[in-house]
Design an enzyme around this catalytic site. Structure first.
Site, PDB file in Angstrom:
ATOM      1  N   SER A 182      -0.429   1.604   2.706  1.00  0.00           N
ATOM      2  CA  SER A 182      -0.079   2.392   3.877  1.00  0.00           C
ATOM      3  C   SER A 182      -0.804   3.724   3.986  1.00  0.00           C
ATOM      4  CB  SER A 182       1.432   2.644   3.901  1.00  0.00           C
ATOM      5  OG  SER A 182       1.839   3.371   2.762  1.00  0.00           O
ATOM      6  N   HIS A 210       2.610  -3.530   6.473  1.00  0.00           N
ATOM      7  CA  HIS A 210       1.520  -3.122   7.363  1.00  0.00           C
ATOM      8  C   HIS A 210       0.520  -4.246   7.625  1.00  0.00           C
ATOM      9  CE1 HIS A 210       2.353   1.203   7.771  1.00  0.00           C
ATOM     10  NE2 HIS A 210       2.882   1.098   6.562  1.00  0.00           N
ATOM     11  N   LYS A 242       7.355  -1.404  12.585  1.00  0.00           N
ATOM     12  CA  LYS A 242       5.898  -1.361  12.669  1.00  0.00           C
ATOM     13  C   LYS A 242       5.367  -2.261  13.788  1.00  0.00           C
ATOM     14  CE  LYS A 242       5.500   0.450   8.061  1.00  0.00           C
ATOM     15  NZ  LYS A 242       6.947   0.624   7.777  1.00  0.00           N
TER      16      LYS A 242
END
Length: 395
Positions: A182, A210, A242
């Site tokens: 990240s 992610h 996300k």
């Protein structure tokens, strides 16, 4: 004399203030989109994880509203008592099909998912080997277990193999890695890590917070990116925020994983189930990303453009391979000052320093999304050029 609460709070805050680490989050005055209002200012938003622009998408909002109307504002209980609604089961089946796994279980957040899965799987006598840059939720999850814990050098299969060779056990062996890291935006060399893990009979555990919605066909994630979707010795966890724009976490893998988790995972057992509107929005997100490939196409077109232009200006982006694009400023104060100056120019991009990132590697972490226009990115790049030159970061 015991320390009073007031004294403890005052001392802790003073220490953070003196070290320059006291956080005052900026406040968004509108929905989290590529352009939004922050502290009353109109800005281009490079600070969110809203990769596909789903957080305020009308399709997600419509299905959330429909589920809210039909199923109510809340689930009303933990899932093991009276909180499992039919829509929870339907979404988990939808998610397992999307991930090409034998089962999937949804929890309240990505953070609690790591606590729940690691706490459920690992016992005394087991071995877990974890990448040194893994997310804090993995680190905290591992602290809850009695397994033997070892840390391998970041993304280094050779160091992983050394630790597996030197720490044999008859218990479960688990290799733990982020799919996409990240802070640096690099991708774990999953093909090589799994190859090493298999030589020593280890299971590979991938936190794809992610990577989901970003890599692989239709955003199925890092495991799919490397062609390991249906491997029973590769376990996937991640977040439903996300790229998916909502909230929650998931564990996907072996057909028996869900059944064990719903009997043993403490965050699942002792937390109220997700509200119906959240389930509706998540279901819509999975449908939308599979039916319309333009979201991921725009995400990667924007990513390539932004990275290439930052490189042309002379910024160090640490070789990031994903939409996470760090811009290195060196010391924390330089990164924080750059963030302040960018904000004054209408660009919302947050500075990060030690201990979030190593000393001397303070940065601004930028995330471009599918929703950004070329005008948004060109405005941001022009501001970066002015700020970088004013601070001496670029010439």
């Amino acid at each position: 004399m015991p320390t009073s609460l007031s004294a403890r709070l005052s001392a802790e805050l003073a220490g953070l203030r003196e070290s320059g680490l006291l956080i005052h989050p900026r406040v968004l005055d509108a929905a989290n989109r590529a352009r939004t209002r922050v502290d009353g200012r109109e800005v281009v938003n490079l600070a969110s994880n809203n990769y596909l622009g789903f957080a305020d998408h009308p399709v997600l909002k419509a299905k959330a509203a429909a589920y809210l109307e039909e199923w109510g504002a809340g689930a009303g209980a933990v899932r093991t008592i009276a909180g499992t609604l039919r829509i929870h089961e339907d979404f988990e089946e939808q998610l397992a099909e999307f991930k090409h796994t034998g089962s999937a279980l949804v929890l309240q957040s990505g953070f609690t998912t790591n606590q729940g899965v690691l706490g459920t799987l690992l016992k005394e006598g087991d071995l877990v080997v974890s990448d040194e840059l893994n997310h804090a939720s993995i680190i905290d999850g591992l602290r809850l277990t009695k397994a033997t814990k070892k840390v391998y050098r970041h993304a280094d299969p050779d160091d992983l193999e050394r630790l597996l060779r030197e720490n044999d056990t008859d218990g479960l062996k688990l290799v733990v890695t982020d799919g996409v890291f990240s802070m640096d935006g690099d991708v774990a060399p999953l093909d090589r890590l799994v190859e090493v893990a298999r030589r020593y009979g280890a299971v590979t555990y991938v936190d794809d917070a992610h990577g989901s919605g970003v890599l692989g066909e239709a955003g199925r994630g890092t495991v799919h990116h490397f062609g390991m979707a249906e491997a029973e010795d590769v376990l996937q966890v991640g977040t439903l925020s996300k790229a998916w724009g909502v909230v929650g976490g998931y564990a996907a893998g072996h057909a028996d994983l869900k059944q064990l988790m719903l009997n043993r995972a403490r965050p699942y057992l002792f937390s109220t189930a997700q509200p119906p509107a959240v389930v509706g929005a998540l279901s819509a997100a999975l449908e939308l990303v599979q039916s319309d490939p333009s979201f991921m196409e725009r995400l990667w077109d924007n990513t390539r453009f932004f990275k290439s232009e930052l490189a042309r200006l002379g910024f160090d982006t640490m070789g990031s391979e994903t939409p996470i694009t760090p811009v290195i400023f060196g010391e924390a104060e330089a990164a924080f000052e750059a963030s302040r100056r960018l904000f004054a120019e209408g660009i919302f991009a947050v500075g990060l320093g030690f201990p979030t990132v190593p000393r001397g590697k303070a940065r601004i972490r930028n995330i471009v999304t599918a929703e950004h226009t070329r005008d948004d990115l060109e405005q941001a790049l022009a501001a970066y050029a002015r700020v970088g030159r004013a601070l001496g970061t670029i010439s």
